[in-house]
Design an enzyme around this catalytic site. Structure first.
Site, mmCIF file in Angstrom:
data_model
loop_
_atom_site.group_PDB
_atom_site.id
_atom_site.type_symbol
_atom_site.label_atom_id
_atom_site.label_comp_id
_atom_site.label_asym_id
_atom_site.label_seq_id
_atom_site.Cartn_x
_atom_site.Cartn_y
_atom_site.Cartn_z
ATOM 1 N N ASP A 44 -28.586 14.482 -2.225
ATOM 2 C CA ASP A 44 -27.726 14.844 -1.097
ATOM 3 C C ASP A 44 -28.471 15.803 -0.170
ATOM 4 O OD1 ASP A 44 -25.926 13.383 -2.456
ATOM 5 O OD2 ASP A 44 -24.469 15.005 -2.798
ATOM 6 N N SER A 92 0.363 -12.211 9.578
ATOM 7 C CA SER A 92 0.593 -11.594 8.262
ATOM 8 C C SER A 92 0.670 -12.727 7.236
ATOM 9 C CB SER A 92 1.812 -10.689 8.364
ATOM 10 O OG SER A 92 2.910 -11.273 7.835
ATOM 11 N N LEU A 93 0.992 -12.413 6.009
ATOM 12 C CA LEU A 93 0.997 -13.431 4.950
ATOM 13 C C LEU A 93 2.393 -13.582 4.374
ATOM 14 C CD1 LEU A 93 -2.185 -12.259 3.015
ATOM 15 C CD2 LEU A 93 -1.978 -14.392 4.291
ATOM 16 N N GLU A 123 -8.662 -12.834 -4.065
ATOM 17 C CA GLU A 123 -9.172 -11.475 -3.861
ATOM 18 C C GLU A 123 -7.993 -10.506 -3.917
ATOM 19 O OE1 GLU A 123 -9.804 -11.418 0.866
ATOM 20 O OE2 GLU A 123 -10.576 -13.198 -0.124
ATOM 21 N N LYS A 125 -5.193 -7.841 -2.981
ATOM 22 C CA LYS A 125 -4.513 -7.468 -1.737
ATOM 23 C C LYS A 125 -4.509 -5.941 -1.694
ATOM 24 C CE LYS A 125 -0.469 -8.496 1.079
ATOM 25 N NZ LYS A 125 -0.254 -7.160 1.619
ATOM 26 N N ASP A 127 -3.848 -2.235 -0.623
ATOM 27 C CA ASP A 127 -2.658 -1.614 -0.050
ATOM 28 C C ASP A 127 -3.098 -0.558 0.958
ATOM 29 O OD1 ASP A 127 -0.058 -1.072 0.411
ATOM 30 O OD2 ASP A 127 0.296 0.034 -1.441
ATOM 31 N N ARG A 146 -3.722 -3.313 13.695
ATOM 32 C CA ARG A 146 -3.062 -4.605 13.827
ATOM 33 C C ARG A 146 -1.902 -4.538 14.827
ATOM 34 N NH1 ARG A 146 1.309 -6.803 11.229
ATOM 35 N NH2 ARG A 146 1.312 -9.063 11.194
ATOM 36 N N GLU A 183 -9.312 -4.047 5.690
ATOM 37 C CA GLU A 183 -8.255 -3.103 5.329
ATOM 38 C C GLU A 183 -8.863 -1.721 5.137
ATOM 39 O OE1 GLU A 183 -5.483 -4.772 5.178
ATOM 40 O OE2 GLU A 183 -4.018 -3.516 4.128
ATOM 41 N N TYR A 235 -12.394 -8.824 4.903
ATOM 42 C CA TYR A 235 -12.021 -10.102 4.294
ATOM 43 C C TYR A 235 -11.722 -11.224 5.278
ATOM 44 C CZ TYR A 235 -7.613 -7.696 5.296
ATOM 45 O OH TYR A 235 -6.614 -6.993 5.906
ATOM 46 N N LYS A 299 -6.437 -17.875 -0.847
ATOM 47 C CA LYS A 299 -6.718 -18.527 0.440
ATOM 48 C C LYS A 299 -7.401 -19.863 0.190
ATOM 49 C CE LYS A 299 -7.669 -14.002 2.502
ATOM 50 N NZ LYS A 299 -8.670 -13.054 2.981
ATOM 51 N N LYS A 323 2.597 -10.998 -4.783
ATOM 52 C CA LYS A 323 2.829 -9.548 -4.868
ATOM 53 C C LYS A 323 3.201 -9.130 -6.295
ATOM 54 C CE LYS A 323 3.566 -7.001 -1.593
ATOM 55 N NZ LYS A 323 4.177 -6.942 -0.287
ATOM 56 N N CYS A 416 22.105 25.838 -25.504
ATOM 57 C CA CYS A 416 22.054 24.379 -25.584
ATOM 58 C C CYS A 416 23.304 23.778 -24.936
ATOM 59 C CB CYS A 416 21.966 23.977 -27.052
ATOM 60 S SG CYS A 416 22.247 22.232 -27.322
ATOM 61 N N CYS A 419 25.621 22.242 -27.957
ATOM 62 C CA CYS A 419 26.275 22.971 -29.038
ATOM 63 C C CYS A 419 26.435 24.462 -28.755
ATOM 64 C CB CYS A 419 25.520 22.762 -30.353
ATOM 65 S SG CYS A 419 23.997 23.693 -30.452
ATOM 66 N N CYS A 434 16.637 23.857 -28.679
ATOM 67 C CA CYS A 434 17.879 24.400 -29.226
ATOM 68 C C CYS A 434 17.659 24.702 -30.699
ATOM 69 C CB CYS A 434 18.995 23.368 -29.065
ATOM 70 S SG CYS A 434 20.381 23.703 -30.156
ATOM 71 N N CYS A 439 23.795 21.210 -34.249
ATOM 72 C CA CYS A 439 23.779 20.610 -32.914
ATOM 73 C C CYS A 439 23.901 19.083 -33.025
ATOM 74 C CB CYS A 439 22.470 21.014 -32.255
ATOM 75 S SG CYS A 439 22.253 20.350 -30.626
HETATM 76 S S1 IVH Z 1 -6.030 -11.903 4.684
HETATM 77 C C1 IVH Z 1 -3.746 -14.347 8.096
HETATM 78 N N1 IVH Z 1 -6.865 -10.541 2.629
HETATM 79 O O1 IVH Z 1 -2.120 -7.947 3.866
HETATM 80 C C2 IVH Z 1 -3.665 -13.170 7.238
HETATM 81 N N2 IVH Z 1 -5.101 -9.636 3.927
HETATM 82 O O2 IVH Z 1 0.452 -9.349 4.372
HETATM 83 C C3 IVH Z 1 -4.992 -12.631 6.928
HETATM 84 N N3 IVH Z 1 -4.337 -7.448 3.163
HETATM 85 O O3 IVH Z 1 -2.107 -7.864 7.346
HETATM 86 C C4 IVH Z 1 -4.930 -11.536 5.952
HETATM 87 N N4 IVH Z 1 -5.735 -7.249 1.473
HETATM 88 O O4 IVH Z 1 -3.283 -5.981 6.090
HETATM 89 C C5 IVH Z 1 -6.000 -10.594 3.654
HETATM 90 N N5 IVH Z 1 -7.742 -9.421 0.788
HETATM 91 C C6 IVH Z 1 -6.879 -9.469 1.811
HETATM 92 C C7 IVH Z 1 -5.965 -8.442 2.075
HETATM 93 C C8 IVH Z 1 -5.082 -8.560 3.137
HETATM 94 C C9 IVH Z 1 -4.756 -6.674 2.149
HETATM 95 C C10 IVH Z 1 -3.217 -7.106 4.072
HETATM 96 C C11 IVH Z 1 -3.559 -7.229 5.533
HETATM 97 C C12 IVH Z 1 -2.573 -8.220 6.081
HETATM 98 C C13 IVH Z 1 -1.477 -8.173 5.092
HETATM 99 C C14 IVH Z 1 -0.718 -9.464 5.086
#
Ligand code: IVH
Length: 698
Positions: A44, A92-93, A123, A125, A127, A146, A183, A235, A299, A323, A416, A419, A434, A439
């Site tokens: 470092d 979104s998904l 892969e 998901k 958070d 987004r 993400e 991703y 996917k 999920k 207690c 009791c 106690c 009791c």
């Molecule tokens: S693919 C067309 N891959 O989940 C959608 N999304 O519910 C393309 N997310 O808005 C998204 N990990 O914020 C993709 N490995 C992953 C992900 C991922 C988290 C989130 C992302 C997206 C949301 C969809």
């Protein structure tokens, strides 16, 4: 020193700008090794040295390359974020929650494509919060959130502070334009450290790493973002001009090659079953991962197939998000009440506004102990995060907001709640227990102990019968045992007359107890058979123990402090004394053959003369009623030990039986040791024997 080393490192370069380029290149390389691969190659200190020299050179020359790590430190704060329109909407998904739905997804995909086999990718998901990074001719020119999918916010300055986001990419496969989607997230450890620091500084806490990461990206001062330890995983893509990528697998390889962090354990899945296997494995791995994931994204791998599948309004047909159930949820504390368990521990319980966690509605949660309430400053009305992992009882993880209207913390109860006996703090203060003999929640365990062989030895009153006695309502109170009649027992199912008579006889017999067994039978914390016997050696009657002080007890050699306190606390409780007195009116008589075999040291005599003055009495009774067995080679002649025992009124037997008080085991003990273990007979070494039975002889 470091400066010198860095200088030396740059020895062959004269031109300051070339030096800057070289430093930028090296720093970015080591940054990648450190933050993405987690495999640093330099110290470092050396990194910091190079960085400082870079800053100096940039300041002197005014030349700052667009990918210089100095740009990550954080630009001046903004008034507001500019809008950022996405050229291709960030969709979104669809969320799904069961394997049935995964199979339906697969079925739909295969129906549209009219093929039997589809290759998917799987892969985690992550958070976190979705962002899009735009690279023009290899240079990061924009980072956008987004937003509503069509328009987000321009957070370029903030995202540039994230160490794992490449500021530039180079090589012959770098397109004119590429939008990379990913993400932003925070690890669990960085999140915990962040909240800990905030707690110490009395700042409000973040509910979870996602909120902390989103807050850091969407605030106006890049310097704050820079401190938050954010990470990214990439991703997906938006627009690409000047490069053709044909699949997710190819995209991930390209991203890796250009040093973008990519999803952990990204995997290709031939057919949907490989995808469901992955989902299962990831669920097991989930708790141990350093970051939060809330599911798995499946996917279709090939982009050409994705094209044919197309999109719905908000989500594509070529991907789904499986999920997992959430482990945590946010709710409010309605009330805090004490609750007592079978071992007498009084725990604070939070009564919650019901909330769904991991598929179960939770309305109560343990607050562990009273120190925890104080530490977290928990009050009624507070908003809290609760966690339920697997079958574990839900717990309060942290307090998000204190209710302004309520400023009272729950005071720890002095008695207690069940009791009314004293509630005593133990084990460093955190545990409240106690001490009540009578009791109700503790009754079950206490009575089984009371009747056990080493205690009052009530033959026939074990676990099973005890349950029957409670369930039938015959025993509601500790003293009810001595009130049982043959007629009572005969009313119980499967209780023959003979067994009823036998049990009543055993109970009658147990009413004539010795003091040491009786003390042991009371089941006082930290007070086993030997502590009970030590007390009986020093205190003649049970009455002499009423109100005894811990200080007085701890004068007894071999007596531990914890035991002394626990016994004093027990006998300080009037309810316990009343229970013992009731047992006496029901026929209990206590004799003490052990008493008087010890002498107090003179200096203690005055101080404790009311309770503890005991003269040397007939030492011959010290071991009366006790049976010893000896095995192995002792450090002294065996016949001497035998003589000592017999001389003190004890018996020495050649073989171990249930009646054996104690097996003294020397070197290379014989089969007697196995037998003692099998029968549950106490085994002691010669030294232990001396310490326990001859505590005052030196
Ligand atoms: S693919 C067309 N891959 O989940 C959608 N999304 O519910 C393309 N997310 O808005 C998204 N990990 O914020 C993709 N490995 C992953 C992900 C991922 C988290 C989130 C992302 C997206 C949301 C969809």
């Amino acid at each position: 020193m470091i400066y010198y080393a860095v200088e030396k490192h740059l020895d062959d370069i004269e031109d300051p700008k070339a030096r800057i380029d070289r430093l930028v290149e090296e720093l970015n390389h080591h940054n990648y090794l450190y933050h993405v691969l987690d495999a640093p190659e330099i110290s470092d200190k050396f990194y910091d040295g190079m960085f400082r020299i870079l800053l100096e050179l940039e300041r002197d020359t005014g030349y700052i390359p667009p990918n210089s790590p100095s740009l990550r430190v954080g630009a001046p704060p903004l008034d507001k974020f500019d809008k950022a329109v996405h050229s291709i909407p960030m969709l979104s998904l669809d969320d799904i929650f069961s394997f049935d739905e995964v199979f339906l997804f697969d079925q739909r995909v295969r129906d549209i494509l009219e093929t039997a086999d589809v290759v998917y990718t799987a892969e985690p998901k992550y958070d976190g919060l979705a962002v899009e990074l735009t690279y023009e001719n290899g240079r990061l020119i924009r980072a956008a959130t987004r937003g509503d999918g069509t328009t987000g916010e321009d957070v370029t300055q903030n995202v540039m502070t994230i160490k794992t986001v490449p500021l530039s990419i180079t090589g012959d496969d770098v397109p004119e334009l590429i939008e990379i989607r990913g993400e932003i997230f925070m690890t669990k450890a960085d999140f915990d450290a962040l909240n800990k620091g905030r707690e110490e500084n009395a700042k409000s806490l973040f509910a979870n790493p996602r909120n902390a990461a989103a807050g850091a990206v969407r605030q106006l001062d890049p310097a704050i973002t820079a401190q938050r330890k954010l990470r990214i995983t990439c991703y997906g893509t938006g627009i690409i001009k000047g490069l053709t990528l044909t699949s997710q697998t190819e995209l991930v390889s390209w991203l890796k090659k250009h040093r973008f962090p990519t999803p952990y354990r990204f995997q290709s899945a031939k057919g949907i079953y490989e995808a469901t296997d992955y989902i299962r494995e990831m669920e097991t791995a989930r708790a141990g991962l350093p970051f939060n994931i809330d599911g798995v994204v499946v996917k279709v791998d090939e982009f050409a197939l994705r094209q044919r599948l197309g999109e719905k309004t908000r989500s594509p047909r070529w991907a789904v998000a499986y999920k997992y159930q959430a482990h945590q949820a946010q709710t409010r504390i309605i009330n805090i009440v004490p609750s007592i368990g079978r071992t007498g521990v009084i725990t604070p319980i939070a009564i919650l506004e019901p909330v769904l966690v991991g598929g179960v509605t939770v309305s109560r949660s343990t607050l562990h102990n009273w120190d925890e309430i104080r530490r977290l400053e928990i009050r009624t009305g507070d908003t809290v995060i609760i966690e339920r992992a697997g079958d574990v009882i839900p717990k309060v993880v942290c307090v998000l907001r204190h209710d302004a209207a309520s400023d009272t913390q729950l005071a720890e109860p002095e008695v207690c709640p069940e009791c009314g006996s004293k509630a005593v703090r133990e084990e460093g203060g955190a545990v409240l227990r106690c001490v009540g003999l009578n009791c109700p929640p503790q009754l079950h365990g206490r009575i089984i102990h009371f009747a056990s062989r080493a205690a009052l030895n009530i033959d026939g009153l074990g676990e099973k019968i005890a349950v029957q006695l409670f369930e039938s309502g015959l025993v509601k109170d500790f003293t009810d045992i001595f009130r049982l009649t043959k007629e009572d027992l005969e009313k119980l199912p499967r209780f023959a007359e003979k067994s009823a008579v036998n049990l009543i006889q055993a109970i009658e017999k147990s009413k004539a107890a010795t003091l040491s067994r009786f003390i042991f039978a009371l089941g006082i914390r930290h007070s086993g058979e030997f502590a009970s016997r030590l007390i009986a050696l020093h205190y003649e009657t049970i009455e002499s123990l009423y109100g005894v002080k811990a200080d007085a007890l701890s004068l007894i050699k071999q007596m531990g402090d914890k035991t002394s306190s626990a016994i004093a606390e027990f006998f300080a409780d009037e309810r316990n004394i009343k229970t013992i007195e009731t047992l006496k009116t029901l026929g209990l008589t206590i004799t003490n053959p052990d008493y008087g075999a010890v002498e107090y040291k003179d200096e203690y005599k005055d101080e404790y003369k009311d309770k503890d003055t005991t003269d040397v009495k007939d030492a011959g009774r010290r071991l009366a009623g006790l049976t010893f067995v000896i095995t192995g080679t002792l450090p002294v002649a065996r016949k001497d030990v035998e003589g000592q025992i017999r001389g003190a009124g004890g018996a020495v037997s050649p073989s171990v039986s249930k009646q054996t008080t104690c097996l003294i085991a020397g070197e290379s003990p014989g089969f007697k040791l196995d037998k003692a273990r099998a029968l549950g007979v106490r085994t002691v070494s010669y030294d232990e024997y001396l310490a326990i039975f001859w505590p005052f002889s030196e």
